[in-house]
Write an enzyme that holds these catalytic residues in place. Structure first.
Site, PDB file in Angstrom:
ATOM      1  N   SER A 113      48.041  28.913  40.381  1.00 30.89           N
ATOM      2  CA  SER A 113      49.316  29.372  40.702  1.00 30.89           C
ATOM      3  C   SER A 113      49.176  30.765  39.735  1.00 30.89           C
ATOM      4  O   SER A 113      48.612  30.607  38.780  1.00 30.89           O
ATOM      5  CB  SER A 113      50.524  28.656  40.179  1.00 30.89           C
ATOM      6  OG  SER A 113      50.216  27.481  41.060  1.00 30.89           O
ATOM      7  N   HIS A 118      54.675  44.244  37.819  1.00 27.33           N
ATOM      8  CA  HIS A 118      54.367  45.795  37.863  1.00 27.33           C
ATOM      9  C   HIS A 118      55.604  46.678  37.624  1.00 27.33           C
ATOM     10  O   HIS A 118      56.537  46.241  38.369  1.00 27.33           O
ATOM     11  CB  HIS A 118      53.441  45.963  38.856  1.00 27.33           C
ATOM     12  CG  HIS A 118      52.229  45.322  39.242  1.00 27.33           C
ATOM     13  ND1 HIS A 118      51.141  45.821  38.557  1.00 27.33           N
ATOM     14  CD2 HIS A 118      52.142  44.286  40.028  1.00 27.33           C
ATOM     15  CE1 HIS A 118      50.056  45.151  38.719  1.00 27.33           C
ATOM     16  NE2 HIS A 118      50.700  43.911  39.749  1.00 27.33           N
ATOM     17  N   CYS A 141      51.138  26.527  43.413  1.00 30.77           N
ATOM     18  CA  CYS A 141      50.546  25.625  44.238  1.00 30.77           C
ATOM     19  C   CYS A 141      51.087  24.229  43.741  1.00 30.77           C
ATOM     20  O   CYS A 141      51.171  23.882  42.665  1.00 30.77           O
ATOM     21  CB  CYS A 141      48.975  25.637  44.023  1.00 30.77           C
ATOM     22  SG  CYS A 141      48.388  27.276  44.568  1.00 30.77           S
TER      23      CYS A 141
END
Length: 264
Positions: A113, A118, A141
């Site tokens: 995971s 950004h 996950c």
């Protein structure tokens, strides 16, 4: 209370929560516009973003494997954190003097995971409207749910407009071998927003239930012009100019919310 699904082996579902968060302001002069970009770069530099994402890791109950971060010239920053469900303790092979891992061992780490962020500051070349966009992906996950990070991130970035996507991919099996393509009930991302967040935003959904794909757009309801002014504009605008700037800022927000250019 609904009983937990008994699985065969590891929960192989991948759950991804993606944000596009926008903060809008008006900077009147070129000097103020440049100062705004510098302000954003200092307030949301890679170090600060790392602290925010570290909080997210704690909120969703994960453990940090690795952190990579970078500030960019002239503007913007990014951070990527690899995470796992279980605490990571060094193995004997990691501690002892020995040859390094083979390429397939390194790749095995990359399917863990992760959380990424950004930033994208930008300014309209004529109108003085400045837009600060933050893109965030929380992908997990297993049993960890990225939905727990929703309210924290929306409030942390003082968001004016938010676009949220949530999708579940893959499948997991129960002890009888039956496939399950989602392991929790959901009909809207709004179900996971706090009451004050729901009350504070105008929201619209586009959901594709059969594909386990959920999309929510959010626009801040309350508008106070003084919250959108930067630099000289905070004190130098006449009543007429304030009306004009109000129209500009609201128009910018509507275009971003609807994702298309809107005639004035």
């Amino acid at each position: 209370m609904k009983s937990k699904l008994k699985l065969h082996g590891f929960n192989n579902l991948t759950k991804t929560l993606s944000f596009n968060i926008y903060d809008i302001c008006y900077a009147e002069t070129p000097q103020d516009q440049q100062a705004y970009v510098e302000y954003i770069n200092s307030v949301y530099d890679a170090e600060r973003l790392t602290r925010i994402l570290t909080d997210v890791v704690d909120i969703i109950g994960a453990n940090i494997l690795n952190i990579a971060r970078q500030d960019y010239d002239p503007q913007g920053a990014s951070v990527t954190i690899l995470i796992s469900e279980q605490p990571v303790t060094p193995t004997e092979s990691q501690i002892e003097e020995s040859p390094g891992p083979l390429p397939e061992t390194i790749l095995a780490h990359l399917d863990k995971s992760h959380i990424t962020v950004h930033t994208y500051p930008e300014i309209h070349p004529v109108d003085g409207i400045a837009t600060f966009r933050v893109d965030i992906d929380v992908s997990t996950c297993g049993v960890i749910s990225p939905l727990k990070a929703l309210n924290y991130l929306i409030h942390k970035f003082e968001s004016d407009i938010v676009t949220v996507d949530y999708r579940v991919r893959g499948f997991t099996r129960d002890v009888e071998g039956k496939k399950h393509f989602i392991d929790h009930e959901i009909n809207s991302i709004q179900n996971y927003l706090s009451e004050d967040t729901r009350n504070g935003y105008q929201m619209t959904d586009v959901n594709v239930y059969q594909e386990n794909l959920f999309h929510t757009k959010m626009l801040l309801k309350q508008f106070e012009l003084d919250n959108y002014l930067f630099g000289d504009a905070t004190s130098n605008l006449s009543a007429e100019q304030r009306e004009q700037v109000t129209a500009k800022v609201k128009h910018e927000m509507l275009e971003i919310f609807y994702g298309r250019n809107v005639a004035v």
